[in-house]
Write a protein that holds these residues in place. Structure first.
Motif, PDB file in Angstrom:
ATOM      1  N   GLU A 229       0.788  -1.134  -0.056  1.00 61.33           N
ATOM      2  CA  GLU A 229      -0.093   0.013  -0.015  1.00 61.33           C
ATOM      3  C   GLU A 229       0.892   1.248   0.096  1.00 61.33           C
ATOM      4  OE1 GLU A 229      -2.371  -0.495   3.353  1.00 61.33           O
ATOM      5  OE2 GLU A 229      -3.417  -2.084   2.686  1.00 61.33           O
ATOM      6  N   HIS A 230       2.190   1.024   0.424  1.00 59.69           N
ATOM      7  CA  HIS A 230       2.884   2.302   0.455  1.00 59.69           C
ATOM      8  C   HIS A 230       4.355   1.907   0.865  1.00 59.69           C
ATOM      9  CE1 HIS A 230       3.520   1.957   4.766  1.00 59.69           C
ATOM     10  NE2 HIS A 230       2.308   1.824   4.862  1.00 59.69           N
ATOM     11  N   PRO A 231       5.337   2.497   0.363  1.00 64.68           N
ATOM     12  CA  PRO A 231       6.788   2.363   0.467  1.00 64.68           C
ATOM     13  C   PRO A 231       7.014   1.815   1.987  1.00 64.68           C
ATOM     14  CG  PRO A 231       6.479   4.595  -0.533  1.00 64.68           C
ATOM     15  CD  PRO A 231       5.219   4.126   0.037  1.00 64.68           C
ATOM     16  N   PHE A 232       8.034   1.192   2.007  1.00 66.71           N
ATOM     17  CA  PHE A 232       8.387   0.599   3.325  1.00 66.71           C
ATOM     18  C   PHE A 232       9.866   0.183   3.349  1.00 66.71           C
ATOM     19  CE2 PHE A 232       7.166  -3.240   1.110  1.00 66.71           C
ATOM     20  CZ  PHE A 232       8.160  -4.404   1.622  1.00 66.71           C
ATOM     21  N   ILE A 233      10.641   0.191   4.685  1.00 69.04           N
ATOM     22  CA  ILE A 233      11.847  -0.085   4.640  1.00 69.04           C
ATOM     23  C   ILE A 233      11.791  -1.400   5.203  1.00 69.04           C
ATOM     24  CG2 ILE A 233      14.223   0.053   6.024  1.00 69.04           C
ATOM     25  CD1 ILE A 233      13.279   3.132   6.062  1.00 69.04           C
ATOM     26  N   ALA A 234      12.086  -2.581   4.652  1.00 71.32           N
ATOM     27  CA  ALA A 234      12.212  -3.976   4.863  1.00 71.32           C
ATOM     28  C   ALA A 234      13.407  -4.242   5.968  1.00 71.32           C
ATOM     29  CB  ALA A 234      12.470  -4.771   3.651  1.00 71.32           C
ATOM     30  N   GLY A 235      14.559  -3.472   5.692  1.00 71.62           N
ATOM     31  CA  GLY A 235      15.738  -3.762   6.849  1.00 71.62           C
ATOM     32  C   GLY A 235      16.849  -2.780   6.824  1.00 71.62           C
ATOM     33  N   VAL A 236      17.854  -3.462   7.418  1.00 70.48           N
ATOM     34  CA  VAL A 236      19.165  -2.731   7.329  1.00 70.48           C
ATOM     35  C   VAL A 236      20.411  -3.607   6.809  1.00 70.48           C
ATOM     36  CG1 VAL A 236      20.805  -1.558   8.751  1.00 70.48           C
ATOM     37  CG2 VAL A 236      18.482  -1.444   9.421  1.00 70.48           C
ATOM     38  N   LEU A 237      20.867  -3.271   5.889  1.00 74.99           N
ATOM     39  CA  LEU A 237      22.070  -3.990   5.344  1.00 74.99           C
ATOM     40  C   LEU A 237      23.311  -4.001   6.504  1.00 74.99           C
ATOM     41  CD1 LEU A 237      23.430  -5.476   2.949  1.00 74.99           C
ATOM     42  CD2 LEU A 237      24.653  -3.529   2.517  1.00 74.99           C
ATOM     43  N   VAL A 238      23.452  -5.326   6.936  1.00 73.67           N
ATOM     44  CA  VAL A 238      24.369  -5.446   7.957  1.00 73.67           C
ATOM     45  C   VAL A 238      25.673  -6.380   7.720  1.00 73.67           C
ATOM     46  CG1 VAL A 238      22.608  -5.221  10.001  1.00 73.67           C
ATOM     47  CG2 VAL A 238      23.130  -7.582   9.038  1.00 73.67           C
ATOM     48  N   SER A 239      25.876  -7.104   6.710  1.00 65.23           N
ATOM     49  CA  SER A 239      26.866  -7.765   6.370  1.00 65.23           C
ATOM     50  C   SER A 239      26.795  -8.220   4.750  1.00 65.23           C
ATOM     51  CB  SER A 239      27.164  -8.877   7.260  1.00 65.23           C
ATOM     52  OG  SER A 239      28.321  -9.411   7.188  1.00 65.23           O
ATOM     53  N   GLU A 240      27.772  -9.276   4.572  1.00 64.35           N
ATOM     54  CA  GLU A 240      27.823  -9.996   3.461  1.00 64.35           C
ATOM     55  C   GLU A 240      27.951 -11.495   3.598  1.00 64.35           C
ATOM     56  OE1 GLU A 240      32.157  -9.377   1.733  1.00 64.35           O
ATOM     57  OE2 GLU A 240      30.875  -9.280   0.549  1.00 64.35           O
TER      58      GLU A 240
END
Length: 272
Positions: A229-240
């Motif tokens: 329904e609207h933009p959202f932040i799914a998470g935070v990049l923490v590593s590889e």
């Protein structure tokens, strides 16, 4: 750079203007809220670089508050009391200039002034942001809660966008972050208590850590799935994912629900 239980905060409805904004406008909104974090490595001519983004997280009494979100290891790896936060200033005529300022990250005793999530690689801290950045901060309600990915049928193959400063590079001399795209590369994604992170198929470099991983209509979803329904932040990049010294070109993303928990700790009563 690479390297509690709190009541859930419901996803909030976005402003009406956001619903009608074109997809690139919504993406630009996330760009405006993302900043570079860096600190010189002692006397060396090198620096540690990470990424952070701003969340509009009012205090319980309704007073406004701007919160910086990044990966814990980004700040923890900066040992001096002050880092730099890369503000940007718009000049007359539409130009921009990079205007970094000191950011106090440790107190007189050398202890962190940020708040860390108790078990996840997430750090948050209140910052005094210039007015333009305070206005650009992303609403708290745009952080996905523990149920959002299921509700919006986010799964393997879906595209998500991410912002950051790979190897300290920005998209221009004004210090804007570089926009990248990747596809969700793991399954299942939930429940997040069992799967606290998920994988994103894109090459990760030092400097990307702490950047937001998000969805706007600029990102494609698989046919037949629900359109959020609207933009959202799914998470935070923490590593590889890096077995030994060989990078696989896959990022590790901590769910945004952990950011919600970390922000809630800012208002928790101080311990004895």
């Amino acid at each position: 750079m690479f390297d509690l239980q709190t009541p859930p905060v419901p996803m909030q409805e976005p402003p009406v203007a956001a619903l009608s904004a074109p997809a690139w406008d919504l993406t630009v909104g996330l760009i405006a809220a993302t900043v570079q974090l860096d600190q010189r490595n002692g006397e060396e001519a090198t620096r540690r670089v990470g990424t952070g983004f701003l969340i509009d997280a009012p205090r319980p009494d309704g007073q406004p508050r701007t919160v910086l979100v990044t990966a814990h290891h980004v700040l923890n790896g900066m040992t001096a009391p002050d880092a730099r936060i890369g503000w940007r200033v718009e000049a007359p005529g539409g130009g921009w200039r990079f205007a970094p300022e000191p950011l106090r990250i440790r107190d007189e005793a050398g202890d962190p002034v940020w708040t860390r999530h108790p078990v996840r690689d997430i750090a948050v801290m209140e910052v005094s942001a210039p007015p333009a950045f305070a206005r650009a901060a992303i609403p708290l309600g745009w952080l996905a809660d523990a149920n959002a990915l299921d509700a919006w049928q986010v799964g393997p193959g879906d595209e998500l966008l991410t912002l950051g400063y790979p190897r300290g590079y920005s998209s221009n001399t004004a210090g804007f972050p570089i926009l990248r795209v990747g596809r969700v590369a793991s399954w299942p994604l939930t429940p997040i208590e069992t799967f606290p992170v998920f994988l994103l198929d894109f090459p990760v470099f030092p400097g990307n850590s702490g950047g937001p991983v998000f969805w706007t209509p600029s990102a494609r979803k698989l046919p037949g799935t629900v359109q959020p329904e609207h933009p959202f932040i799914a998470g935070v990049l923490v590593s590889e994912v890096r077995p030994g010294d060989e990078p696989l070109g896959i990022g590790i993303v901590a769910h945004a629900a952990w950011v919600r928990e970390a922000i809630a700790l800012l208002d928790a009563p101080a311990g004895p």
